[in-house]
Design a protein around this motif. Structure first.
Motif, PDB file in Angstrom:
ATOM      1  N   ALA A  60      13.035   3.604   5.446  1.00 39.59           N
ATOM      2  CA  ALA A  60      13.689   2.908   4.535  1.00 39.59           C
ATOM      3  C   ALA A  60      13.170   2.815   2.906  1.00 39.59           C
ATOM      4  CB  ALA A  60      14.361   1.182   4.973  1.00 39.59           C
ATOM      5  N   ARG A  61      11.489   2.024   3.419  1.00 38.43           N
ATOM      6  CA  ARG A  61      10.606   1.462   1.592  1.00 38.43           C
ATOM      7  C   ARG A  61      10.086   3.175   1.652  1.00 38.43           C
ATOM      8  NH1 ARG A  61       9.075  -4.213   1.967  1.00 38.43           N
ATOM      9  NH2 ARG A  61       6.606  -3.540   1.082  1.00 38.43           N
ATOM     10  N   GLY A  62       9.792   3.981   2.685  1.00 38.34           N
ATOM     11  CA  GLY A  62       9.165   4.777   2.122  1.00 38.34           C
ATOM     12  C   GLY A  62       7.666   4.852   1.308  1.00 38.34           C
ATOM     13  N   GLY A  63       6.591   6.292   1.585  1.00 36.11           N
ATOM     14  CA  GLY A  63       5.493   6.255   0.925  1.00 36.11           C
ATOM     15  C   GLY A  63       5.051   7.323   1.005  1.00 36.11           C
ATOM     16  N   SER A 103      -2.004   0.783  -4.601  1.00 35.34           N
ATOM     17  CA  SER A 103      -1.142   0.468  -4.506  1.00 35.34           C
ATOM     18  C   SER A 103      -0.726  -0.932  -4.779  1.00 35.34           C
ATOM     19  CB  SER A 103      -2.350  -0.492  -3.064  1.00 35.34           C
ATOM     20  OG  SER A 103      -3.523  -0.362  -4.342  1.00 35.34           O
ATOM     21  N   VAL A 104      -0.400  -2.393  -4.914  1.00 38.52           N
ATOM     22  CA  VAL A 104      -0.172  -3.056  -6.247  1.00 38.52           C
ATOM     23  C   VAL A 104       0.571  -4.115  -5.385  1.00 38.52           C
ATOM     24  CG1 VAL A 104       2.995  -2.653  -5.756  1.00 38.52           C
ATOM     25  CG2 VAL A 104       1.897  -3.785  -7.897  1.00 38.52           C
ATOM     26  N   ALA A 108       0.581  -0.939  -0.305  1.00 38.97           N
ATOM     27  CA  ALA A 108      -0.343  -0.047  -0.163  1.00 38.97           C
ATOM     28  C   ALA A 108       0.499   0.653   0.672  1.00 38.97           C
ATOM     29  CB  ALA A 108      -0.849  -0.022   1.066  1.00 38.97           C
ATOM     30  N   PHE A 109       0.206   2.775  -1.026  1.00 41.04           N
ATOM     31  CA  PHE A 109       1.269   3.441  -0.795  1.00 41.04           C
ATOM     32  C   PHE A 109       2.222   2.994  -1.690  1.00 41.04           C
ATOM     33  CE2 PHE A 109      -1.446   3.913   3.070  1.00 41.04           C
ATOM     34  CZ  PHE A 109      -2.339   4.831   2.664  1.00 41.04           C
ATOM     35  N   SER A 110       2.143   2.573  -2.663  1.00 35.80           N
ATOM     36  CA  SER A 110       3.465   2.345  -3.618  1.00 35.80           C
ATOM     37  C   SER A 110       2.437   1.881  -5.042  1.00 35.80           C
ATOM     38  CB  SER A 110       3.998   1.529  -3.300  1.00 35.80           C
ATOM     39  OG  SER A 110       5.438   1.374  -3.757  1.00 35.80           O
ATOM     40  N   GLU A 111       3.420   2.734  -6.108  1.00 29.09           N
ATOM     41  CA  GLU A 111       2.654   1.767  -7.610  1.00 29.09           C
ATOM     42  C   GLU A 111       4.172   1.318  -7.781  1.00 29.09           C
ATOM     43  OE1 GLU A 111       2.402   5.358 -10.282  1.00 29.09           O
ATOM     44  OE2 GLU A 111       3.913   6.674  -8.881  1.00 29.09           O
ATOM     45  N   ARG A 112       4.580   0.445  -7.171  1.00 26.14           N
ATOM     46  CA  ARG A 112       5.384  -0.454  -7.383  1.00 26.14           C
ATOM     47  C   ARG A 112       6.063  -1.458  -6.414  1.00 26.14           C
ATOM     48  NH1 ARG A 112       8.811   2.754  -5.448  1.00 26.14           N
ATOM     49  NH2 ARG A 112      10.604   2.223  -3.618  1.00 26.14           N
TER      50      ARG A 112
END
Length: 260
Positions: free
Chosen positions: A229-232, A249-250, A10-14
């Motif tokens: 570290a992962r970020g969003g 989300s992906v 969640a909160f990521s395009e990849r």
């Protein structure tokens, strides 16, 4: 007996960005102890369990050690699963949880959380906070979480807290935040008391961050970045007593959990 699960970032395009959550769509609730054991087995920040009752979906969230009253990223992940994998009709999903009614809508390529605002109130700096965080606070506020203002984005990124000391504080977790360099504000969230040293991207923390920064910056629409570290990245809006939090989300994995 087996149960189907889906892991969604969640909160990521990849894949491998944002905050991973595990989602189970159930026909009926499992025993609380079993849901907690399943969440511990996956060992993600949150595992979401969904049961449809009438027109609404009831949702519960478990960390590896405890059930929590509200979780943003796992709600976003749950909506993604319902829309994309289970082909839930329409553009909006109603969730019922222990914190009340939540809504998720599709707006273009993003999903938008509609959550209650939690306006933080000023506090004196709790004893041991500065030592636990290792940084100086400019301001300390609180709801069920502490919100700690720091002087720069670099201070937020560089913070290396003492998680054992943070776990002893009588709050659900600690948010640190500052004005962003490329976003309106940045943040990080620590919750070692509930089994999460640092959460990668925390929708529930933004229920407090959005009204705080909206008042401080004098604007209702805000861009935010949680610099774990992962970020969003989150697109945020204050609407009265509600906050809107939009993100991508992906799907990254699906499988079966065998119980016998």
């Amino acid at each position: 007996m087996h149960l189907e699960f889906h892991q969604i970032d969640a909160f990521s395009e990849r894949p491998f960005g944002g905050n991973p959550a595990m989602v189970y769509r159930l026909d009926a609730w499992l025993a609380d102890e079993l849901m907690q054991r399943i969440a511990a087995e996956h060992n993600l920040a949150e595992t979401a369990f969904l049961v449809q009752e009438g027109a609404a979906w009831h949702i519960r969230w478990f960390t590896p050690t405890t059930e929590v009253p509200l979780c943003g990223h796992a709600t976003l992940a749950a909506a993604h699963a319902l829309f994309e994998l289970y082909k839930e009709p329409g553009e909006r999903i109603e969730f019922i949880c222990k914190s009340g009614e939540l809504r998720v809508t599709r707006e273009g390529v993003r999903l938008v959380l509609d959550f209650p605002a939690q306006v933080p109130q000023p506090l004196g700096e709790p004893q041991e906070l500065a030592k636990a965080l290792g940084v100086e606070a400019l301001e300390v506020l609180g709801t069920d979480k502490l919100l700690v203002l720091l002087d720069s984005e670099q201070a937020v990124r560089a913070c290396k807290p003492d998680f054992a000391a943070l776990a002893k504080l009588p709050w659900l977790g600690v948010i640190i935040t500052a004005v962003g360099e490329r976003h309106d504000f940045v943040s990080r969230f620590f919750a070692p008391a509930i089994g999460i040293d640092e959460d990668p991207v925390t929708g529930a923390a933004h229920c407090s961050l959005i009204p705080y920064w909206a008042q401080r910056l004098g604007k209702q629409e805000l861009s935010a970045y949680q610099c774990s570290a992962r970020g969003g990245e989150l697109l945020c809006r204050l609407e009265g007593e509600r906050v809107k939090i939009a993100g991508h989300s992906v799907l990254v994995a699906s499988g079966r959990l065998w119980l016998s």
